[in-house]
Design an enzyme around this catalytic site. Structure first.
Site, PDB file in Angstrom:
ATOM      1  N   LYS A 116       0.808  -1.215   0.000  1.00 39.30           N
ATOM      2  CA  LYS A 116       0.000   0.000   0.000  1.00 39.30           C
ATOM      3  C   LYS A 116       0.845   1.270   0.000  1.00 39.30           C
ATOM      4  O   LYS A 116       0.408   2.316  -0.479  1.00 39.30           O
ATOM      5  CB  LYS A 116      -0.971  -0.024   1.183  1.00 39.30           C
ATOM      6  CG  LYS A 116      -2.068  -1.076   1.036  1.00 39.30           C
ATOM      7  CD  LYS A 116      -3.027  -1.042   2.211  1.00 39.30           C
ATOM      8  CE  LYS A 116      -4.193  -2.001   1.974  1.00 39.30           C
ATOM      9  NZ  LYS A 116      -3.761  -3.384   1.820  1.00 39.30           N
ATOM     10  N   GLU A 200      -2.697   6.783   7.498  1.00 40.73           N
ATOM     11  CA  GLU A 200      -3.190   7.864   6.655  1.00 40.73           C
ATOM     12  C   GLU A 200      -4.417   8.509   7.292  1.00 40.73           C
ATOM     13  O   GLU A 200      -5.034   7.946   8.206  1.00 40.73           O
ATOM     14  CB  GLU A 200      -3.543   7.357   5.256  1.00 40.73           C
ATOM     15  CG  GLU A 200      -4.679   6.374   5.204  1.00 40.73           C
ATOM     16  CD  GLU A 200      -4.907   5.813   3.806  1.00 40.73           C
ATOM     17  OE1 GLU A 200      -4.025   5.999   2.937  1.00 40.73           O
ATOM     18  OE2 GLU A 200      -5.951   5.188   3.586  1.00 40.73           O
ATOM     19  N   GLU A 275      -9.833   0.906  -5.613  1.00 39.73           N
ATOM     20  CA  GLU A 275     -10.768   1.350  -4.589  1.00 39.73           C
ATOM     21  C   GLU A 275     -10.520   2.818  -4.243  1.00 39.73           C
ATOM     22  O   GLU A 275      -9.376   3.263  -4.118  1.00 39.73           O
ATOM     23  CB  GLU A 275     -10.632   0.485  -3.334  1.00 39.73           C
ATOM     24  CG  GLU A 275     -10.907  -0.989  -3.600  1.00 39.73           C
ATOM     25  CD  GLU A 275     -11.065  -1.800  -2.325  1.00 39.73           C
ATOM     26  OE1 GLU A 275     -10.824  -1.245  -1.237  1.00 39.73           O
ATOM     27  OE2 GLU A 275     -11.442  -2.979  -2.421  1.00 39.73           O
ATOM     28  N   GLU A 288      -6.654   1.852  -2.523  1.00 42.73           N
ATOM     29  CA  GLU A 288      -5.761   0.738  -2.832  1.00 42.73           C
ATOM     30  C   GLU A 288      -6.210   0.099  -4.131  1.00 42.73           C
ATOM     31  O   GLU A 288      -7.317   0.347  -4.615  1.00 42.73           O
ATOM     32  CB  GLU A 288      -5.763  -0.305  -1.710  1.00 42.73           C
ATOM     33  CG  GLU A 288      -7.103  -0.980  -1.493  1.00 42.73           C
ATOM     34  CD  GLU A 288      -7.066  -1.986  -0.351  1.00 42.73           C
ATOM     35  OE1 GLU A 288      -5.974  -2.464  -0.018  1.00 42.73           O
ATOM     36  OE2 GLU A 288      -8.137  -2.300   0.193  1.00 42.73           O
ATOM     37  N   ASN A 290      -6.732  -3.711  -5.719  1.00 47.72           N
ATOM     38  CA  ASN A 290      -6.773  -5.149  -5.470  1.00 47.72           C
ATOM     39  C   ASN A 290      -6.456  -5.865  -6.771  1.00 47.72           C
ATOM     40  O   ASN A 290      -7.222  -5.797  -7.739  1.00 47.72           O
ATOM     41  CB  ASN A 290      -8.148  -5.560  -4.944  1.00 47.72           C
ATOM     42  CG  ASN A 290      -8.355  -5.071  -3.523  1.00 47.72           C
ATOM     43  OD1 ASN A 290      -7.652  -5.466  -2.609  1.00 47.72           O
ATOM     44  ND2 ASN A 290      -9.307  -4.179  -3.343  1.00 47.72           N
ATOM     45  N   PHE A 348     -21.887  -9.601  16.125  1.00 48.06           N
ATOM     46  CA  PHE A 348     -21.366 -10.177  14.885  1.00 48.06           C
ATOM     47  C   PHE A 348     -20.124 -11.034  15.113  1.00 48.06           C
ATOM     48  O   PHE A 348     -19.270 -11.132  14.237  1.00 48.06           O
ATOM     49  CB  PHE A 348     -21.047  -9.076  13.866  1.00 48.06           C
ATOM     50  CG  PHE A 348     -22.232  -8.255  13.474  1.00 48.06           C
ATOM     51  CD1 PHE A 348     -23.073  -8.669  12.465  1.00 48.06           C
ATOM     52  CD2 PHE A 348     -22.509  -7.070  14.125  1.00 48.06           C
ATOM     53  CE1 PHE A 348     -24.178  -7.909  12.110  1.00 48.06           C
ATOM     54  CE2 PHE A 348     -23.609  -6.306  13.782  1.00 48.06           C
ATOM     55  CZ  PHE A 348     -24.450  -6.732  12.765  1.00 48.06           C
TER      56      PHE A 348
END
Length: 666
Positions: A116, A200, A275, A288, A290, A348
């Protein structure tokens, strides 16, 4: 064209790749660990090869094991799916050395975009808009705190080699930056074997929108529109759609052109995704790239009609794209809901176990609607603790966004899953949420709309009346059946009355049920009538009813004196009683739940990674008590209030089940 390809993956993505390969007349090879020897992808493949024990770091991500399977089967090409080795340049290099085609981008593109820090620098040089941040290597937590303060909170702490939400934390304070740095570093090391971290600026009120690109080795690169992926939990996407309800044609074009510029800058070939984070003013920033097939690729396929896996295979075979940018037309709307083995009522947390019932809705492909379910499991199969908890990707398409949402509502209502905790109720709740329906969503949607977790859905009175009417009609069918059986046994007929009381969600409805050959007319005490039809019979676990001409899909279970009914995200205990039974029931005291306030219970099956306190220690509200690892994610359990630890029942390295008592307090 290749005669045989090996899929270096498992689960639904392996099955999905096999479907396209089969349609192209290509034989497939599956690889599997000991935990997956009976998995669906193994059964679907033409050949299958065992590559090691259950843990992924001993099987699916061991390059030598996968290469041995390739040699043994004579596979000419490898599709890596997503995760595992899909973005590992060493794997691409090993394939190249062996003369085996990699159905993905070149090694150099994987290296450049997989890091990244490097990818952001390349994006800047290619003229792609980027987020402010620190791209250098960060040595320790204190340096992370210093950098975070200089950038300005909030910040995003991310693993350089990360993906899928692993190794990622948001920090709003120095303490959160310090703790987040260490957790991200640990997760990155265990998931990717690379613990480098960068930081960031975190863009507030962001939308997560990504561009699908497709490039060949002949200099052609096109973009296939965008996907909105803003409904996320812990930076893991949950619901995606294409196109985005937020973008306009001008912004889409700018983002698409920048995505292609980045792809060309690194010599990219195959399918890939760029993205972006997009703010409320449609300013967009590179997040980023992918270098693989995305989990959510089906929604792009549904609105473009382009099979991305087929294109990846053809590009890997050296073919030029036959599709130009002008050929790409966005048609209708598609939504994807990720079905996870996660218990929404336990924040979750992961759930494992056997799928005692797994009945997806029927797939559909007609002019006005599509229902697609990409899955890698089957009824009776096991959900393992070793891998990602995703069970299936349910997708719907419609001419409009409203049509796609309504199709998803009905498909979710008809999806039967039993034996494990799962997020179907939550997915249904999102489909009815006003903000989602309006398209007014950000990546903070779940945190903002469900700040205390998901506690189920409270239905309005109109919905409750429809359910009550259906339950009364269904109960009458069950009572008539019982009366006939009883009459056969004791030689006299038991009468079934017309007057009933239905209690649901704290509301009582008095009514009468008048049945006929075609259904039943349910008359409420206030004089309103509802016409109910359907073919439900006692024992059916799915009821497809019709109330006043509108469909109502119910998951049905039997409880004493009524039904457990699940629909539209609500989990209801519906009691159907005679008037006298209802009167007596109102006099019954409610059973109090056991007191566990002085215990720390394990909320999910997992492994104790670290105990942060000792017996006798005084802990403060919010203090970390124990870290439990489950489904490759670290979960820090914290104190809910000030207390003293009186007993610790688990040690580091112990495996725990749900509700195991980790420690006790006084």
């Amino acid at each position: 064209m290749f005669d045989k390809i090996l899929i270096a993956n498992r689960g639904e993505i392996a099955c999905r790749v096999m479907k396209t390969a089969r349609a192209m007349g290509i034989r497939t090879v599956a690889v599997y660990s000991d935990a997956d020897k009976s998995a669906l992808h193994v059964a679907m493949a033409d050949e299958a090869v065992r590559i090691g024990p259950a843990p992924a770091n001993q099987s699916y991500i061991v390059i030598d094991n996968v290469m041995a399977a390739i040699r043994d089967t004579g596979a000419q090409a490898v599709h890596p799916g997503y995760g595992f080795l899909s973005e590992n340049p060493k794997f691409a290099e090993a394939l190249e050395a062996a003369g085996v085609a990699f159905i993905g981008p070149p090694k150099g593109a994987i290296e450049a975009m997989g890091d990244k820090i490097t990818s952001k620098k390349i994006a800047q040089e290619a003229g792609v808009s980027t987020v402010p941040g620190y791209m250098g290597l960060i040595e320790d937590a204190e340096e992370a705190v210093k950098i975070s303060a200089e950038i300005g909170y909030p910040v995003m702490i991310k693993a350089s080699a990360g993906g899928g939400g692993k190794g990622m934390r948001i920090a709003w304070t120095d303490d959160e930056a310090r703790e987040g740095f260490q957790s991200s570093k640990n997760e990155a090391a265990s998931s990717f074997g690379d613990d480098r971290i960068f930081i960031e600026k975190f863009v507030t009120q962001p939308r997560h929108i990504e561009i699908q690109v497709l490039a060949d080795a002949h200099g052609n690169c096109i973009y296939l529109g965008e996907r909105e992926c803003s409904i996320q939990r812990r930076n893991q996407k949950v619901i995606e759609e294409a196109p985005s309800p937020f973008l306009d044609a001008e912004t889409r074009k700018k983002m698409g052109e920048q995505a292609c510029a980045l792809a060309k800058a690194v010599g990219y070939t195959s399918a890939g995704t760029v993205e972006f984070i997009v703010d409320g003013d449609k300013n967009f920033y590179f997040l980023e790239m992918n270098t693989r097939l995305q989990v959510e690729h089906p929604v792009t396929e549904l609105i473009t009609g382009i099979d991305l896996v087929e294109q990846m295979i053809r590009v890997a075979n050296g073919e030029a794209l036959t599709i130009t940018q002008d050929d790409v037309k966005l048609n209708g709307w598609a939504i994807e809901s990720r079905l996870y083995a996660e218990d929404p009522y336990r924040n979750f947390l992961p759930s494992i176990g056997r799928l005692t019932r797994y009945r997806p809705p029927a797939e559909l492909d007609i002019e006005a609607a599509v229902v697609r379910n990409d899955t890698g499991v089957f009824e009776g199969g096991e959900i393992s603790m070793y891998y990602d908890p995703m069970i299936a990707k349910l997708c719907t398409w419609g001419p409009t966004r409203g049509d796609a949402i309504e199709g998803m509502r009905n498909a979710l209502d008809g999806f039967e899953v039993e034996g494990i905790g799962h997020n179907l109720p939550f997915l249904s709740a999102v489909m009815d949420h006003p903000k989602f329906v309006s398209g007014d969503i950000t990546t903070a949607f779940i945190a903002e709309e469900y700040p205390d977790g998901f506690g189920g859905v409270t239905l309005d009175e109109a919905a409750l009346r429809r359910i009550a009417a259906a339950a009364a009609a269904m109960n009458r069918v069950a009572e008539i059946r019982r009366a006939r059986i009883s009459g056969t046994l004791d030689n006299h007929e038991r009468k079934v009355g017309d007057a009933w009381n239905v209690a649901v969600q704290g509301v009582d409805f008095d009514m009468t049920v008048a049945a006929d050959r075609d259904g039943a007319t349910v008359r409420f005490a206030d004089g309103k009538e509802h016409r109910v039809t359907g073919d439900w019979t006692p024992g059916d676990q799915l009821a497809r009813m019709d109330v006043d001409g509108a469909p109502l899909v119910l998951k049905v279970g039997k409880i004493s004196g009524g039904f457990r009914i699940r629909t539209r995200g609500a989990d209801l205990r519906v009691h159907v009683r005679t008037p006298r039974q209802a009167e007596l029931a109102r006099q019954m005291p409610e059973k109090e739940p056991p007191d566990t306030s002085k215990m720390l219970l394990c909320p999910m099956p997992g492994l104790v990674v670290k105990l942060h306190v000792a017996e006798g220690a005084e802990v403060q509200e919010g203090q970390a008590l124990v870290t439990v690892e489950a489904m490759k994610m670290e979960n820090i359990l914290r104190a809910e209030k000030k207390a003293r630890v009186s007993k610790i029942n688990a040690g580091e390295g112990d495996s725990l089940a749900v509700d195991d008592v980790i420690m006790e307090f006084e």
